[in-house]
Design a protein around this motif. Structure first.
Motif, mmCIF file in Angstrom:
data_model
loop_
_atom_site.group_PDB
_atom_site.id
_atom_site.type_symbol
_atom_site.label_atom_id
_atom_site.label_comp_id
_atom_site.label_asym_id
_atom_site.label_seq_id
_atom_site.Cartn_x
_atom_site.Cartn_y
_atom_site.Cartn_z
ATOM 1 N N UNK A 1 -95.911 -8.709 -31.185
ATOM 2 C CA UNK A 1 -95.661 -8.466 -32.604
ATOM 3 C C UNK A 1 -95.959 -7.012 -32.951
ATOM 4 N N UNK A 2 -95.051 -6.172 -32.538
ATOM 5 C CA UNK A 2 -95.136 -4.745 -32.805
ATOM 6 C C UNK A 2 -93.867 -4.281 -33.517
ATOM 7 N N UNK A 3 -93.886 -3.044 -34.017
ATOM 8 C CA UNK A 3 -92.733 -2.525 -34.747
ATOM 9 C C UNK A 3 -91.472 -2.579 -33.892
ATOM 10 N N UNK A 4 -91.610 -2.229 -32.621
ATOM 11 C CA UNK A 4 -90.513 -2.423 -31.674
ATOM 12 C C UNK A 4 -90.838 -3.674 -30.873
ATOM 13 N N UNK A 5 -90.407 -4.805 -31.386
ATOM 14 C CA UNK A 5 -90.828 -6.088 -30.855
ATOM 15 C C UNK A 5 -90.255 -6.407 -29.491
ATOM 16 N N UNK A 6 -90.941 -7.294 -28.789
ATOM 17 C CA UNK A 6 -90.510 -7.703 -27.464
ATOM 18 C C UNK A 6 -91.017 -9.112 -27.192
ATOM 19 N N UNK A 7 -90.492 -9.715 -26.121
ATOM 20 C CA UNK A 7 -91.008 -10.989 -25.632
ATOM 21 C C UNK A 7 -91.365 -10.817 -24.163
ATOM 22 N N UNK A 8 -92.341 -11.593 -23.719
ATOM 23 C CA UNK A 8 -92.792 -11.513 -22.335
ATOM 24 C C UNK A 8 -92.972 -12.918 -21.796
ATOM 25 N N UNK A 9 -92.931 -13.027 -20.470
ATOM 26 C CA UNK A 9 -93.115 -14.313 -19.804
ATOM 27 C C UNK A 9 -94.291 -14.226 -18.846
ATOM 28 N N UNK A 10 -95.040 -15.336 -18.751
ATOM 29 C CA UNK A 10 -96.199 -15.431 -17.869
ATOM 30 C C UNK A 10 -96.123 -16.741 -17.092
ATOM 31 N N UNK A 11 -96.689 -16.734 -15.885
ATOM 32 C CA UNK A 11 -96.864 -18.017 -15.212
ATOM 33 C C UNK A 11 -98.141 -18.658 -15.741
ATOM 34 N N UNK A 12 -98.485 -19.827 -15.211
ATOM 35 C CA UNK A 12 -99.618 -20.562 -15.765
ATOM 36 C C UNK A 12 -100.966 -19.965 -15.400
ATOM 37 N N UNK A 13 -100.961 -19.006 -14.469
ATOM 38 C CA UNK A 13 -102.190 -18.253 -14.196
ATOM 39 C C UNK A 13 -102.242 -16.971 -15.018
ATOM 40 N N UNK A 14 -101.285 -16.828 -15.932
ATOM 41 C CA UNK A 14 -101.195 -15.688 -16.840
ATOM 42 C C UNK A 14 -100.821 -14.397 -16.129
ATOM 43 N N UNK A 15 -100.153 -14.495 -15.000
ATOM 44 C CA UNK A 15 -99.564 -13.318 -14.366
ATOM 45 C C UNK A 15 -98.233 -13.028 -15.056
ATOM 46 N N UNK A 16 -98.024 -11.779 -15.426
ATOM 47 C CA UNK A 16 -96.810 -11.385 -16.135
ATOM 48 C C UNK A 16 -95.612 -11.475 -15.198
ATOM 49 N N UNK A 17 -94.531 -12.081 -15.677
ATOM 50 C CA UNK A 17 -93.305 -12.242 -14.897
ATOM 51 C C UNK A 17 -92.287 -11.202 -15.353
ATOM 52 N N UNK A 18 -92.236 -10.085 -14.664
ATOM 53 C CA UNK A 18 -91.341 -9.015 -15.070
ATOM 54 C C UNK A 18 -91.879 -8.250 -16.258
ATOM 55 N N UNK A 19 -91.065 -7.353 -16.763
ATOM 56 C CA UNK A 19 -91.465 -6.529 -17.892
ATOM 57 C C UNK A 19 -91.033 -7.172 -19.210
ATOM 58 N N UNK A 20 -91.755 -6.877 -20.300
ATOM 59 C CA UNK A 20 -91.342 -7.393 -21.608
ATOM 60 C C UNK A 20 -89.916 -6.973 -21.943
ATOM 61 N N UNK A 21 -89.206 -7.838 -22.638
ATOM 62 C CA UNK A 21 -87.808 -7.596 -22.994
ATOM 63 C C UNK A 21 -87.715 -7.309 -24.490
ATOM 64 N N UNK A 22 -87.135 -6.175 -24.906
ATOM 65 C CA UNK A 22 -87.002 -5.875 -26.334
ATOM 66 C C UNK A 22 -86.159 -6.920 -27.049
ATOM 67 N N UNK A 23 -86.528 -7.212 -28.299
ATOM 68 C CA UNK A 23 -85.783 -8.186 -29.081
ATOM 69 C C UNK A 23 -84.805 -7.526 -30.048
ATOM 70 N N UNK A 24 -84.826 -6.205 -30.116
ATOM 71 C CA UNK A 24 -83.919 -5.530 -31.032
ATOM 72 C C UNK A 24 -84.283 -5.730 -32.480
ATOM 73 N N UNK A 25 -85.560 -6.031 -32.722
ATOM 74 C CA UNK A 25 -86.035 -6.246 -34.078
ATOM 75 C C UNK A 25 -87.514 -5.941 -34.161
ATOM 76 N N UNK A 26 -88.046 -5.958 -35.384
ATOM 77 C CA UNK A 26 -89.435 -5.578 -35.599
ATOM 78 C C UNK A 26 -90.331 -6.757 -35.885
ATOM 79 N N UNK A 27 -91.540 -6.712 -35.348
ATOM 80 C CA UNK A 27 -92.608 -7.672 -35.619
ATOM 81 C C UNK A 27 -92.170 -9.124 -35.447
ATOM 82 N N UNK A 28 -91.784 -9.523 -34.241
ATOM 83 C CA UNK A 28 -91.460 -10.937 -34.019
ATOM 84 C C UNK A 28 -92.690 -11.804 -34.205
ATOM 85 N N UNK A 29 -92.514 -12.919 -34.928
ATOM 86 C CA UNK A 29 -93.642 -13.793 -35.272
ATOM 87 C C UNK A 29 -93.494 -15.216 -34.756
#
Length: 357
Positions: A76-104
């Protein structure tokens, strides 16, 4: 990844071991630990923090993949993004921009990840790869309009997006335009098309929506006034019709109250709504198949500024993510009255969301 449990053995309830688990989102910019994994005691509802990661800033809302193997988080930032994690909370790839601000808010619909972007008043569609990671945005649907509250409704503010119970429609709730948009999702192109926009009372500030388990009614939580709007939902036509508006706090209550989230009982008997400022959980009885809602009582939320509510998969315990007091409180649900009875809490600075896997 940081961990609050350094043991080599994996306890029951660990994300890679047996037992129930929960994931908590929090604001790193306010001292939160990011995405937190916790074990859940199925008998008492108690949470025990296991691990946390701050690999993505301000993961304020989370969603779990249908197969239970991937946790998605907004940034939830001005240049919003989404990210994926496995169940051990290891990040799966890099966050992907959503093309919008402050995703909630996040939701999954037919092989796609949907994000509601509060800051820019838009909804983003991201197709999911076979490994569960999100691809580049295939659609950014921009809302238009404003509301009478010039400080909060100067433009659109999409706060939630979710599929209807049948999966045939997508609804987006917009606080800034006092409306709910009903859309169809073209799964071949990954695009959304608005089929209708349903107007709610001007200045009410709709924030989130929850469906009755039978699928014929929906409850829209209004942030700018402490009320919930009961609506009829017709699956065949994708028609949402407001029926009534019900108060969430007793008449004469002093001080501001900003509703945040609604949860419906598994059997459709009760609706619970979190109220910030009033710092309470409203208990509403549902009748006539979900067509009628009546405020029964309010109980303390166990902390300050409850941003989110969640119910465990068994429907026995209710959880409040109290953002400003920095904790998640759990409650036993009395099956007869629907009244939550406080069971305990766990420290979770700047907590904003709770989901279960």
């Amino acid at each position: 990844m940081s961990s609050s449990t350094a043991s080599q053995a994996q306890p029951a309830g660990h994300p890679d071991g047996p037992g129930a688990r929960a994931f908590i989102g929090s604001f790193t910019s306010a001292g939160g630990r990011g995405v937190i994994a916790a074990a859940v005691d199925p008998a008492t509802g108690a949470l025990t923090v296991l691990d946390a990661t701050d690999a993505v800033p301000d993961p304020s809302y989370l969603a779990l993949a249908a197969d239970g193997r991937t946790v998605y988080a907004v940034s939830e930032r001005e240049e919003g993004a989404v990210a994926a994690f496995d169940l051990r909370l290891a990040k799966l790839g890099e966050p992907v921009p959503v093309g919008g601000g402050s995703p909630t808010h996040l939701a999954l619909a037919d092989g796609h990840l949907l994000a509601a972007n509060y800051g820019s008043g838009s909804v983003t569609v991201l197709p999911l790869h076979d490994d569960g990671t999100p691809g580049e945005a295939s659609c950014v649907l921009h809302h238009l309009g404003s509301g009478p509250d010039v400080s909060r409704q100067e433009g659109p503010h999409a706060h939630q997006v979710l599929p209807d119970p049948s999966g045939s429609r997508v609804l987006s709730v917009d606080l800034g335009t006092d409306s709910v948009r009903v859309c169809t999702l073209n799964t071949a192109t990954g695009t959304l098309a608005v089929t209708s926009e349903v107007a709610l009372r001007p200045g009410s500030g709709p924030r989130h929506l929850a469906f009755h388990p039978e699928g014929s009614y929906a409850y829209v939580v209004n942030e700018l006034t402490p009320t919930v709007t009961v609506c009829r939902w017709e699956t065949a036509t994708g028609t949402l019709t407001p029926l009534s508006e019900v108060p969430l706090v007793p008449e004469g209550t002093e001080g501001p109250s900003y509703a945040s989230e609604a949860v419906v009982a598994r059997d459709g008997s009760f609706l619970w709504v979190a109220n910030r400022g009033h710092d309470s959980i409203s208990v509403l009885g549902l009748s006539d198949g979900g067509a009628r809602a009546e405020l029964r009582t309010t109980v303390p939320c166990g902390g300050h500024w409850p941003r989110d509510l969640a119910i465990d998969p068994a429907g026995r315990h209710l959880y409040a993510a109290n953002e400003r007091s920095g904790d998640v409180t759990w409650f036993d649900i009395d099956p007869g009255s629907g009244i939550p009875q406080r069971g305990g809490s766990v420290e979770a600075p700047a907590a904003s969301c709770v989901i279960f896997g």
